[in-house]
Design an enzyme around this catalytic site. Structure first.
Site, PDB file in Angstrom:
ATOM      1  N   SER A 265      59.211  47.013  34.189  1.00  0.00           N
ATOM      2  CA  SER A 265      58.984  47.162  35.638  1.00  0.00           C
ATOM      3  C   SER A 265      60.300  46.876  36.337  1.00  0.00           C
ATOM      4  O   SER A 265      61.192  46.249  35.768  1.00  0.00           O
ATOM      5  CB  SER A 265      57.957  46.147  36.125  1.00  0.00           C
ATOM      6  OG  SER A 265      58.561  44.865  36.286  1.00  0.00           O
ATOM      7  N   ASP A 266      60.435  47.312  37.584  1.00  0.00           N
ATOM      8  CA  ASP A 266      61.567  46.820  38.371  1.00  0.00           C
ATOM      9  C   ASP A 266      61.213  45.394  38.812  1.00  0.00           C
ATOM     10  O   ASP A 266      60.083  44.918  38.633  1.00  0.00           O
ATOM     11  CB  ASP A 266      61.867  47.742  39.560  1.00  0.00           C
ATOM     12  CG  ASP A 266      63.306  47.576  40.052  1.00  0.00           C
ATOM     13  OD1 ASP A 266      63.932  46.534  39.755  1.00  0.00           O
ATOM     14  OD2 ASP A 266      63.820  48.472  40.741  1.00  0.00           O
ATOM     15  N   TRP A 267      62.176  44.725  39.380  1.00  0.00           N
ATOM     16  CA  TRP A 267      62.070  43.315  39.791  1.00  0.00           C
ATOM     17  C   TRP A 267      60.850  43.111  40.701  1.00  0.00           C
ATOM     18  O   TRP A 267      60.790  43.704  41.771  1.00  0.00           O
ATOM     19  CB  TRP A 267      63.364  42.939  40.516  1.00  0.00           C
ATOM     20  CG  TRP A 267      63.485  41.545  40.995  1.00  0.00           C
ATOM     21  CD1 TRP A 267      62.779  40.981  42.027  1.00  0.00           C
ATOM     22  CD2 TRP A 267      64.365  40.531  40.500  1.00  0.00           C
ATOM     23  NE1 TRP A 267      63.171  39.688  42.189  1.00  0.00           N
ATOM     24  CE2 TRP A 267      64.155  39.379  41.271  1.00  0.00           C
ATOM     25  CE3 TRP A 267      65.331  40.487  39.487  1.00  0.00           C
ATOM     26  CZ2 TRP A 267      64.856  38.199  41.074  1.00  0.00           C
ATOM     27  CZ3 TRP A 267      66.030  39.312  39.291  1.00  0.00           C
ATOM     28  CH2 TRP A 267      65.789  38.189  40.068  1.00  0.00           C
ATOM     29  N   ALA A 269      58.014  44.238  40.692  1.00  0.00           N
ATOM     30  CA  ALA A 269      57.217  45.418  41.060  1.00  0.00           C
ATOM     31  C   ALA A 269      55.755  45.282  40.658  1.00  0.00           C
ATOM     32  O   ALA A 269      54.884  45.897  41.289  1.00  0.00           O
ATOM     33  CB  ALA A 269      57.825  46.680  40.445  1.00  0.00           C
TER      34      ALA A 269
END
Ligand code: NOJ
Length: 712
Positions: A265-267, A269
């Site tokens: 995942s992105d940070w 997210a």
């Protein structure tokens, strides 16, 4: 380890150890000590036991820290599964190369590959295993600050660069057990570049057809090149956050693009699924993300907190967790860290490596410069004559760009220092020296070097802007310079095209220098004084005004196309108050040389599925100076099952021509070049007629036609 051994390892893991592997933490979790726990560490409320089960860590900054954290981790981890180290090495580790947008302006994928290879080497010796690069989100909106991280507006150029980055990071053999390699993460999947109004973290609303036609090509190229990880994007797709979107992460990514690696995942997210509003609790967010196929949760903690209970309640099956854990174990195994958890840490760069890195940074910076204006051949300047230098950007080492993590601005040569180095006579006038600024005409020197742009801190993540003009101080400098009667050479440092007609109209020459990395000052000076001939070409259109955004050369015809710039008919697709054309088109860039194109010739006007054709054109350098030209080939399908772009880049070649040299450039056109995405989302070609355009930029006129038939 063999695949079977990985499965045995998995069998030995407790549910909590498995969930730990899915957690990514920052370094402060490991280095804060027990005495005072604050910030994200406190917020996360993870037990020490959980911390030493986490599968990966991001952003650790030097090799001794990496060694210490890994050693401590292994001492405390029951099964001795090593920790994975990841970071954002975007345009270099310590040796900083131009920002990706500038690298795209080189139109030189081999150079991109070399810079990524060097970044991988530096990362490897510092103990990193994974970089969060390349970013290949297609973007058509310079209001979005992240345009600095991507490869421009064109799907084909984007794909070429995407592949080059992955090859550079992962090495020629695509074998991460080889020294000096790191795993690449292609991001942000998917279509993050289409955020509405260029606003960071905003909504995306895109048709599936558009996704497949333009936005997936960059990711596909990176995946085909073997990228080991994919990062999910912050946006929604068809109303569902991508990080919770099974269609995007399973159907598109796994089934259609054939991705077999790890999804991160992105940070935060996963947590943000709650803000998006498709989950009301962390438990629901964790469930949605895991079902969608997110293997690693970066810096939020919902997997950790809720997955076990979800399994206990029978809502999620352990096999779904096992699938994600196996991805991470496989990645660790591919990197060889079970055998060597301290991978790379005993290696160092040689002095020769450092010299090569600096040389590469200089070459990259030189090739990334784009000369967009050069009225009456204002450039190059005579190095024996003194110049006036304006603009605070000339007097700083802050030239590295937004993701220059370990770059050293204090050690980076400023423009002023580079001028000294080159023994150029100059007078630098400070922005606050109003007396001198008001009397520029009295200072000796025919030319003013005016350094303008936006600070590096205003480009990159979370730097969306609605006004892409110069600051008021810079506008004043420009106007004083322009009224001094001297030649005004504007050098623009920015992470995106600036939209300010005054720059382009009031300057005699304009050089786009982006954020060019460690060696950019020298690159600019050698170019201004003619020791380097600019060759960069725009990877994105420079709009005339913000109202034209989104603007891109490969648009569709519409039902009422504007047929000429001075179209009189009101009821066509145009503006009342602006031209449709950008100020400078995609692919555009001037040289000190002049290139002339001969009449192109086709080996045959008909190609088939099995027989390609050749397109030849002679290009002559008619000037006295040797130079590089990027010959660009565009096509247009006259009829399609879905609408086709008015022009579409299908190939390009960079050639170096000596003075008065002529070179024949040959492109092969095959049926595969003519494939496009149909309404059923399948990519295939249609029999029919095509126009081709070959030349210096995307504004080139039609040169001829060819046909795709089923038989010759
Ligand atoms: C957020 C950014 O969107 C992403 O590109 C980056 O890799 C991560 N933060 C990690 O720093």
């Amino acid at each position: 380890m063999k695949a079977i051994e990985l499965k045995q390892l998995l069998k030995q893991m407790t549910i909590s150890e498995k969930i730990g592997q899915l957690q990514q933490l920052t370094a402060d979790f490991f280095t804060s000590g027990a005495s005072e726990i604050t910030g994200p560490v406190k917020e996360a409320n993870l037990s020490p036991e959980m911390i030493y089960q986490a599968g990966s860590i991001l952003g650790v900054s030097d090799k001794e820290k990496v060694r210490a954290i890994q050693a401590e981790y292994l001492a405390k981890n029951r099964l001795k599964i090593p920790l994975l180290f990841m970071a954002d090495v975007i345009h270099g580790y310590k040796e900083i190369f131009p920002i990706p947008l500038a690298m795209a302006a080189t139109w030189n994928p081999e150079l991109v590959r070399q810079t990524a290879e060097f970044a991988a080497k530096e990362s490897y010796v510092n103990g990193l295993h994974v970089t969060f690069s390349p970013m290949v989100d297609l973007v058509r909106d310079p209001r979005w600050g992240r345009v600095m991280e991507y490869n421009g507006e064109d799907p084909y150029l984007n794909s070429r660069m995407a592949r080059a980055y992955v090859q550079g990071y992962q090495g020629d053999q695509n074998d991460l057990r080889q020294p000096n390699t790191i795993a690449a993460t292609v991001k942000h999947f998917a279509a993050y570049g289409a955020v509405e109004a260029g606003r960071e973290y905003n909504t995306v609303d895109l048709s599936r057809w558009q996704l497949f036609e333009n936005y997936l090509t960059g990711y596909q190229a990176a995946i085909d090149a073997g990228a080991k990880l994919v990062m999910t994007s912050f946006n929604i797709f068809e109303g569902i956050p991508v990080t919770a979107n099974e269609y995007v992460l399973r159907t598109v990514l796994r089934d259609k693009l054939g991705f077999k690696g790890t999804v991160i995942s992105d940070w935060d997210a996963v947590e943000e699924i709650i803000n998006h509003g498709t989950a009301s609790t962390g438990s629901a967010a964790a469930e949605q993300a895991l079902r969608a196929g997110v293997d690693i949760e970066m810096m939020s903690f919902n997997y950790n907190k809720f997955l076990e209970a979800l399994v206990d309640k029978g809502i999620l099956s352990v096999s779904l967790i096992d699938e994600a854990v196996l991805q991470i174990l496989t990645l660790k195994n591919e990197l060889g860290i079970f055998e060597d958890p301290f991978r790379g840490l005993d290696a160092t760069l040689t002095e020769q490596d450092q010299v090569n890195g600096t040389k590469l940074a200089l070459t990259a910076a030189k090739e990334s410069l784009v000369l967009v204006e050069n009225k009456q051949k204002a450039l190059p300047l005579d190095e024996r004559k003194s110049v006036i230098v304006l603009g605070s950007l000339a007097n700083t080492g802050e030239l590295l760009g937004g993701w220059s993590w370990h770059g050293q601005p204090q050690e980076t040569e400023s423009i002023i220092a580079a001028l000294d180095h080159a023994k150029i006579k100059y007078r630098f006038v400070d922005d606050q020296n109003h007396t001198a600024l008001n009397h520029l005409d009295e200072i000796s020197g025919d030319s003013i070097l005016l350094f303008l742009g936006e600070p590096a801190s205003q480009t990159g993540e979370a730097t969306s802007k609605t006004d892409l003009r110069l600051t008021s101080t810079q506008r004043r400098l420009l106007s004083l310079a322009a009224s001094s009667g001297k030649k005004v050479i504007s050098i623009i440092m920015s992470g995106r095209p600036l939209i300010d007609s005054e720059i382009y109209e009031k300057s005699n020459a304009v050089l786009l220098a982006w954020y060019g990395g460690s060696e950019v000052a020298q690159a600019i000076c050698t170019t201004i004084f003619g020791k380097n001939n600019p060759s960069g070409k725009l990877p994105m259109s420079v709009p005339r005004n913000v109202g034209q955004i989104p603007i891109y050369y490969n648009h569709y015809s519409t039902g009422r196309p504007e047929t000429s710039p001075d179209e009189k008919d009101k009821y066509v697709s145009k503006y009342l108050d602006s031209s449709n054309q950008p100020r400078y088109p995609f692919g555009f860039g001037l040289s000190y040389s002049n290139f002339e194109y001969g009449i192109p010739k086709l080996s045959s006007a008909v190609l088939t599925k099995t027989k390609s054709i050749e397109l030849m054109v002679d290009v002559t350098n008619t000037s006295l100076q040797s130079g590089v030209e990027t010959v660009q080939l565009y096509i247009h399908a006259l009829v399609g099952e879905t609408v086709r772009p008015v022009k579409q880049l299908i190939n390009f070649k960079r050639i170096m021509l000596e003075s008065h040299e002529t070179r024949r450039v040959i492109f092969t056109i095959s049926e595969t070049d003519l494939r496009y995405v149909h309404s059923n989302l399948q990519s295939k070609s249609d029999l029919g007629d095509f126009e081709y355009f070959i030349g210096s930029d995307s504004n080139v006129n039609k040169k001829g036609n060819f046909e795709l038939r089923d038989v010759e």
